[in-house]
Design a protein around this motif. Structure first.
Motif, PDB file in Angstrom:
ATOM      1  N   VAL A 155     -22.165 -14.138  -7.408  1.00 54.75           N
ATOM      2  CA  VAL A 155     -20.872 -14.332  -7.516  1.00 54.75           C
ATOM      3  C   VAL A 155     -20.531 -15.431  -7.707  1.00 54.75           C
ATOM      4  O   VAL A 155     -18.963 -15.736  -8.211  1.00 54.75           O
ATOM      5  CB  VAL A 155     -20.544 -13.696  -5.715  1.00 54.75           C
ATOM      6  N   ALA A 156     -21.504 -16.252  -7.087  1.00 57.55           N
ATOM      7  CA  ALA A 156     -20.629 -17.652  -7.041  1.00 57.55           C
ATOM      8  C   ALA A 156     -20.684 -18.357  -8.589  1.00 57.55           C
ATOM      9  O   ALA A 156     -19.424 -19.344  -9.089  1.00 57.55           O
ATOM     10  CB  ALA A 156     -20.853 -18.863  -5.842  1.00 57.55           C
ATOM     11  N   GLN A 157     -21.395 -18.778  -9.131  1.00 59.36           N
ATOM     12  CA  GLN A 157     -21.511 -18.323 -10.920  1.00 59.36           C
ATOM     13  C   GLN A 157     -20.703 -17.572 -11.743  1.00 59.36           C
ATOM     14  O   GLN A 157     -19.999 -18.621 -12.961  1.00 59.36           O
ATOM     15  CB  GLN A 157     -23.041 -18.176 -11.229  1.00 59.36           C
ATOM     16  N   ILE A 158     -19.902 -15.801 -10.870  1.00 61.98           N
ATOM     17  CA  ILE A 158     -19.072 -16.023 -12.231  1.00 61.98           C
ATOM     18  C   ILE A 158     -17.266 -16.633 -12.184  1.00 61.98           C
ATOM     19  O   ILE A 158     -16.989 -16.921 -12.355  1.00 61.98           O
ATOM     20  CB  ILE A 158     -18.865 -14.513 -11.971  1.00 61.98           C
ATOM     21  N   LYS A 159     -17.561 -16.564 -10.044  1.00 63.85           N
ATOM     22  CA  LYS A 159     -16.252 -17.486 -10.125  1.00 63.85           C
ATOM     23  C   LYS A 159     -15.863 -18.908 -10.933  1.00 63.85           C
ATOM     24  O   LYS A 159     -15.275 -19.344 -11.336  1.00 63.85           O
ATOM     25  CB  LYS A 159     -16.269 -17.739  -8.547  1.00 63.85           C
ATOM     26  N   ARG A 160     -17.296 -19.445 -10.462  1.00 65.77           N
ATOM     27  CA  ARG A 160     -17.533 -20.407 -11.795  1.00 65.77           C
ATOM     28  C   ARG A 160     -17.104 -21.044 -13.090  1.00 65.77           C
ATOM     29  O   ARG A 160     -16.307 -21.464 -13.884  1.00 65.77           O
ATOM     30  CB  ARG A 160     -18.932 -21.760 -11.282  1.00 65.77           C
ATOM     31  N   GLN A 161     -17.612 -19.487 -13.189  1.00 67.96           N
ATOM     32  CA  GLN A 161     -17.341 -19.123 -15.434  1.00 67.96           C
ATOM     33  C   GLN A 161     -15.845 -18.684 -15.499  1.00 67.96           C
ATOM     34  O   GLN A 161     -15.129 -19.558 -16.197  1.00 67.96           O
ATOM     35  CB  GLN A 161     -18.119 -17.945 -15.706  1.00 67.96           C
ATOM     36  N   LYS A 162     -15.096 -18.239 -14.565  1.00 70.45           N
ATOM     37  CA  LYS A 162     -13.460 -17.978 -14.368  1.00 70.45           C
ATOM     38  C   LYS A 162     -12.459 -18.688 -14.346  1.00 70.45           C
ATOM     39  O   LYS A 162     -12.110 -19.548 -14.855  1.00 70.45           O
ATOM     40  CB  LYS A 162     -13.403 -16.776 -13.521  1.00 70.45           C
ATOM     41  N   GLU A 163     -13.445 -19.956 -13.402  1.00 68.92           N
ATOM     42  CA  GLU A 163     -12.255 -21.292 -13.246  1.00 68.92           C
ATOM     43  C   GLU A 163     -12.666 -21.889 -14.029  1.00 68.92           C
ATOM     44  O   GLU A 163     -11.559 -22.791 -15.099  1.00 68.92           O
ATOM     45  CB  GLU A 163     -13.119 -22.031 -11.909  1.00 68.92           C
ATOM     46  N   ASN A 164     -13.705 -22.339 -14.436  1.00 70.28           N
ATOM     47  CA  ASN A 164     -14.391 -22.914 -16.029  1.00 70.28           C
ATOM     48  C   ASN A 164     -12.567 -22.466 -17.115  1.00 70.28           C
ATOM     49  O   ASN A 164     -12.504 -23.554 -18.336  1.00 70.28           O
ATOM     50  CB  ASN A 164     -15.222 -22.879 -16.410  1.00 70.28           C
ATOM     51  N   GLN A 165     -13.121 -20.970 -17.060  1.00 78.69           N
ATOM     52  CA  GLN A 165     -12.571 -20.773 -18.202  1.00 78.69           C
ATOM     53  C   GLN A 165     -10.368 -21.106 -18.166  1.00 78.69           C
ATOM     54  O   GLN A 165      -9.969 -21.015 -19.350  1.00 78.69           O
ATOM     55  CB  GLN A 165     -12.318 -19.205 -18.478  1.00 78.69           C
ATOM     56  N   ARG A 166      -9.944 -20.824 -16.829  1.00 70.68           N
ATOM     57  CA  ARG A 166      -8.682 -20.861 -16.708  1.00 70.68           C
ATOM     58  C   ARG A 166      -8.884 -22.208 -17.078  1.00 70.68           C
ATOM     59  O   ARG A 166      -7.514 -22.763 -18.006  1.00 70.68           O
ATOM     60  CB  ARG A 166      -8.618 -20.678 -15.086  1.00 70.68           C
ATOM     61  N   ARG A 167      -9.631 -23.133 -16.598  1.00 77.04           N
ATOM     62  CA  ARG A 167      -9.031 -24.732 -16.665  1.00 77.04           C
ATOM     63  C   ARG A 167      -9.145 -25.093 -17.959  1.00 77.04           C
ATOM     64  O   ARG A 167      -7.882 -25.600 -19.113  1.00 77.04           O
ATOM     65  CB  ARG A 167     -10.205 -25.638 -15.832  1.00 77.04           C
ATOM     66  N   ALA A 168     -10.073 -25.040 -19.007  1.00 71.20           N
ATOM     67  CA  ALA A 168      -9.978 -25.307 -20.186  1.00 71.20           C
ATOM     68  C   ALA A 168      -8.299 -23.859 -21.410  1.00 71.20           C
ATOM     69  O   ALA A 168      -8.328 -24.709 -22.118  1.00 71.20           O
ATOM     70  CB  ALA A 168     -11.404 -23.770 -21.183  1.00 71.20           C
ATOM     71  N   MET A 219      -3.128 -25.636 -23.496  1.00 77.04           N
ATOM     72  CA  MET A 219      -2.124 -25.229 -23.814  1.00 77.04           C
ATOM     73  C   MET A 219      -1.401 -26.556 -23.552  1.00 77.04           C
ATOM     74  O   MET A 219      -0.679 -26.867 -24.540  1.00 77.04           O
ATOM     75  CB  MET A 219      -1.970 -24.173 -22.462  1.00 77.04           C
ATOM     76  N   ARG A 220      -1.974 -27.269 -22.527  1.00 75.37           N
ATOM     77  CA  ARG A 220      -1.442 -29.122 -22.087  1.00 75.37           C
ATOM     78  C   ARG A 220      -1.507 -29.800 -23.190  1.00 75.37           C
ATOM     79  O   ARG A 220      -0.965 -30.231 -24.594  1.00 75.37           O
ATOM     80  CB  ARG A 220      -2.786 -29.910 -21.182  1.00 75.37           C
ATOM     81  N   ASP A 221      -3.049 -29.711 -24.451  1.00 78.37           N
ATOM     82  CA  ASP A 221      -2.788 -30.213 -25.510  1.00 78.37           C
ATOM     83  C   ASP A 221      -1.829 -29.424 -27.092  1.00 78.37           C
ATOM     84  O   ASP A 221      -1.543 -30.465 -27.937  1.00 78.37           O
ATOM     85  CB  ASP A 221      -4.620 -29.709 -25.964  1.00 78.37           C
ATOM     86  N   MET A 222      -1.605 -28.253 -26.871  1.00 78.45           N
ATOM     87  CA  MET A 222      -0.878 -27.896 -28.233  1.00 78.45           C
ATOM     88  C   MET A 222       0.706 -27.897 -27.573  1.00 78.45           C
ATOM     89  O   MET A 222       1.654 -28.952 -27.803  1.00 78.45           O
ATOM     90  CB  MET A 222      -0.547 -26.214 -27.520  1.00 78.45           C
ATOM     91  N   ALA A 223       0.653 -28.912 -26.107  1.00 72.42           N
ATOM     92  CA  ALA A 223       2.196 -29.051 -25.498  1.00 72.42           C
ATOM     93  C   ALA A 223       2.305 -30.368 -26.163  1.00 72.42           C
ATOM     94  O   ALA A 223       3.005 -31.009 -26.343  1.00 72.42           O
ATOM     95  CB  ALA A 223       2.675 -28.694 -24.245  1.00 72.42           C
ATOM     96  N   GLU A 224       0.803 -31.298 -25.960  1.00 70.35           N
ATOM     97  CA  GLU A 224       1.261 -32.694 -26.363  1.00 70.35           C
ATOM     98  C   GLU A 224       0.876 -33.106 -28.228  1.00 70.35           C
ATOM     99  O   GLU A 224       1.643 -33.674 -28.642  1.00 70.35           O
ATOM    100  CB  GLU A 224      -0.121 -33.302 -25.874  1.00 70.35           C
TER     101      GLU A 224
END
Length: 652
Positions: A21-34, A39-44
């Motif tokens: 479960v912790a691993q899945i949460k980390r993967q989701k969090e990494n995907q969200r951050r990516a 989006m920030r890169d596109m905005a820049e």
């Protein structure tokens, strides 16, 4: 010890679960951050140029987020659509009682095999096209046979017979006025001296108020009283027909028509000699007779699809000519002895048929648990090779809210399941019916086509009496040949239009040929009885053929047009608009004939020829569209042939 070991294993499994479960949460969090970083890169990268505000960059970012959400939503809808198609296919296989083996050894049944989960040595591994082809072949073999009621043929036959008899009786009750005209103002000098010793020896046997020199204008007023009321009432009749039970509407109109037809004849027995009585009866009769045509066309359209509609309705539409023939024969029996019975007997007949329809007519197939007909198919080809979309590029189809495979009708989804309560569609408005492609063109064409047809209907017996010098009964019998030609013309027009798919082109060709035939009939049609018979049949076929095709098959086609998106509550309104516009011409024709005939019958025929030409010109746009629809498939077929030929020449 065993309990201790079991407790340790349980704790280990719980820790492993928590780690996953912790691993899945980390993967989701990494995907969200990516995603946020992207989006920030596109905005820049899309930094606003000098002079632009920061709000534009924010708008671009919001737009990109919306696109991502839309893409995800489409993916979800596609998955649901695929699952629904799979469920539909499973139902078809189950309906056919077929036990399918596994598609390959990688799955436990036919539906578990998937290109992404098959073994790498499987024929379907990463072979999506192969899996689709295999399942499509299975679906082709498992097409279910539609559930057809064993009595549907009987119900269809009953509907055709009852509607045929209904409108036959309508026309049977309209015909007597044209037969009786010659008896209301006969040539009294041929009957001998005046038994009442009146000084006027030429009109002593005429029926007042038609005994004056203006008798033709009074006859024209009688015709127009009926036809103008019919034309006005027709535009309203279709609106009522969509909102009232067709059986009640048709039966009530027939009984009232019988009443007013009989009242005209009772004027003879009641010795009525005032014009206003006959005018009022004609107006009332014209209004109640508008109940007939929208109702019978709607009933037939509800039971029969588009496939052979032209031929079926061409044969069925012979009720118009059969009614005219029977009306002439029945009226001719009493025209010379007691012309009142020429109206009373047809009035009784139409009322009796109306009562029969009330008890036995079935309006919709669903009322007796039968499947409705197929009005449109997505890729339906006619014998000419023209698909539905090619024949009518203006058609607007909607795929929203429906689930169908390409080439599969929406009827298939309901053919195997019990009837479910569907959402009640609202009846189409008058303006909405006018917006259907082709309604305006065919309505205006019918105006001039019906002008010619009804001029013959009301004035042909009198023309034969004046030009060929036949008696009233002989002229009435001879005028029935025009209606015999109308029967043949309606069947011929329906058959040709079904084969070619060109309703407008068929009408246009027949109208073009009709113009010179009318000219010839006026000049050589009375040279002999054989010539007269032949010319009457030919003219009847060419004049009534387009009229019959437009009022039946064309009206039904437009009333179930693809742009209506399955709304069946448009057939009566569209039929009423087309026939109502045509009835304007039906009112103008006899009126113009009454005004022009004193100047000579040649001028009347010139007017009829001009009306035929105008009717043809009004269909020019639809004819061009049909021609383009034919040329498109021919050009594509030639292109395919050229490609195959080139491939054959290049291939060693």
């Amino acid at each position: 010890m065993a309990l201790e070991r079991e407790r340790v294993r349980r704790q280990q499994r719980q820790q492993e679960r928590q780690q996953r479960v912790a691993q899945i949460k980390r993967q989701k969090e990494n995907q969200r951050r990516a995603e946020e970083q992207r989006m920030r890169d596109m905005a820049e990268q899309r930094e606003p140029s000098p002079g632009k505000g920061a709000w534009e960059a924010l708008a671009q970012l919001q737009l990109e987020e919306r696109r991502v959400r839309d893409r995800q939503q489409r993916d979800k809808e596609n998955m649901r659509y695929i699952e629904a198609l799979r469920a539909q296919m499973k139902e078809k296989v189950k309906f056919c009682n077929i036990d399918l083996p596994p598609l390959c050894s990688c799955g436990s049944d036919f539906w578990d095999s998937h290109p992404d989960t098959c073994a790498n040595n499987c024929i379907f591994y990463k072979n999506h096209k192969g899996v689709q082809l295999a399942r499509a072949m299975v679906e082709g073999f498992c097409q279910p046979v539609p559930l057809v009621s064993p009595f549907i043929a009987s119900y269809r036959g009953l509907t055709l017979v009852l509607t045929f008899l209904s409108y036959t009786s309508y026309h049977l009750s309209r015909k007597p006025i044209s037969i009786v005209k010659s008896q209301l103002h006969p040539n009294c000098s041929t009957l001998g001296p005046n038994p009442h010793n009146d000084s006027n020896s030429t009109t002593w046997c005429s029926w007042a108020p038609f005994d004056g020199d203006n008798y033709k204008e009074l006859f024209g007023a009688l015709d127009n009283a009926f036809l103008v009321a019919y034309a006005i009432g027709m535009f309203i009749s279709g609106i009522f027909g969509e909102r009232l039970p067709l059986r009640y509407y048709l039966s009530g109109g027939m009984v009232l028509s019988g009443l007013f037809t009989s009242l005209f004849g009772l004027g003879y027995f009641w010795n009525i000699h005032v014009l206003w009585y006959f005018i009022i009866v004609q107006v009332c009769n014209g209004l109640v007779q508008t109940t007939g045509w929208p109702a019978v066309v709607a009933c037939v359209g509800n039971w029969f699809g588009k496939g052979k509609r032209g031929l079926i309705m061409g044969i069925w539409n012979s009720h118009t000519s059969v009614g005219n023939i029977l009306g002439s024969l029945i009226a001719g029996v009493w025209v010379s002895s007691a012309w009142g019975l020429s109206f009373v007997v047809p009035g009784i007949i139409i009322a009796a048929v109306g009562i029969i329809c009330f008890f036995f007519l079935v309006e919709y197939p669903e009322d007796v648990d039968c499947n409705p007909p197929l009005h449109h198919a997505a890729y339906d080809e006619d014998p000419g090779g023209v698909t539905t979309s090619e024949k009518d590029p203006e058609a607007v189809t909607s795929n929203e809210g429906s689930l169908s495979l390409p080439g599969q009708s929406s009827v298939d989804h309901h053919s195997n399941s019990p009837k479910e309560p569907a959402e009640e569609l609202e009846a189409i408005s008058f303006i909405g019916a006018l917006r259907i492609p082709g309604v305006v063109e065919f309505s205006l064409c019918l105006l001039f086509a019906k002008l010619v047809s009804y001029t013959f209907l009301y004035w042909l017996p009198l023309y034969i009496v004046n030009v060929a010098h036949f008696g009233a009964k002989e002229a009435g019998d001879l005028s029935t040949l025009f209606d015999v030609g109308g029967i043949l013309g309606g069947i011929f027009a329906g058959l040709i239009s079904d084969y070619t798919g060109g309703r407008a082109t068929t009408c246009c060709v027949m109208l073009v040929v009709a113009a010179p035939m009318l000219f010839l009939y006026n000049h050589v049609g009375q040279n002999g009885i054989g010539t007269s018979i032949a010319m009457l049949i030919i003219c009847g076929a060419l004049v009534n053929g387009p009229y019959a095709l437009i009022t039946t098959a064309v009206s039904a086609d437009l009333g179930t047009h693809e742009s209506l998106k399955g709304n069946a509550k448009a057939l009566s309104t569209v039929t009423a608009i087309i026939d109502g516009t045509g009835s304007v011409g039906a009112a103008l024709g006899p009126l113009l004939a009454g005004l022009i005939s004193p100047t000579g019958w040649n001028n009347v025929f010139y007017m009829l020829i001009a009306a035929d030409v105008l009717a043809c010109l009004l269909l020019a746009r639809v004819v061009v569209k049909e021609a383009r629809g034919w040329c498109g498939p021919m050009a594509r077929q030639r292109g395919k042939t050229s490609i195959l030929l080139g491939y054959t020449l290049i291939e060693p």
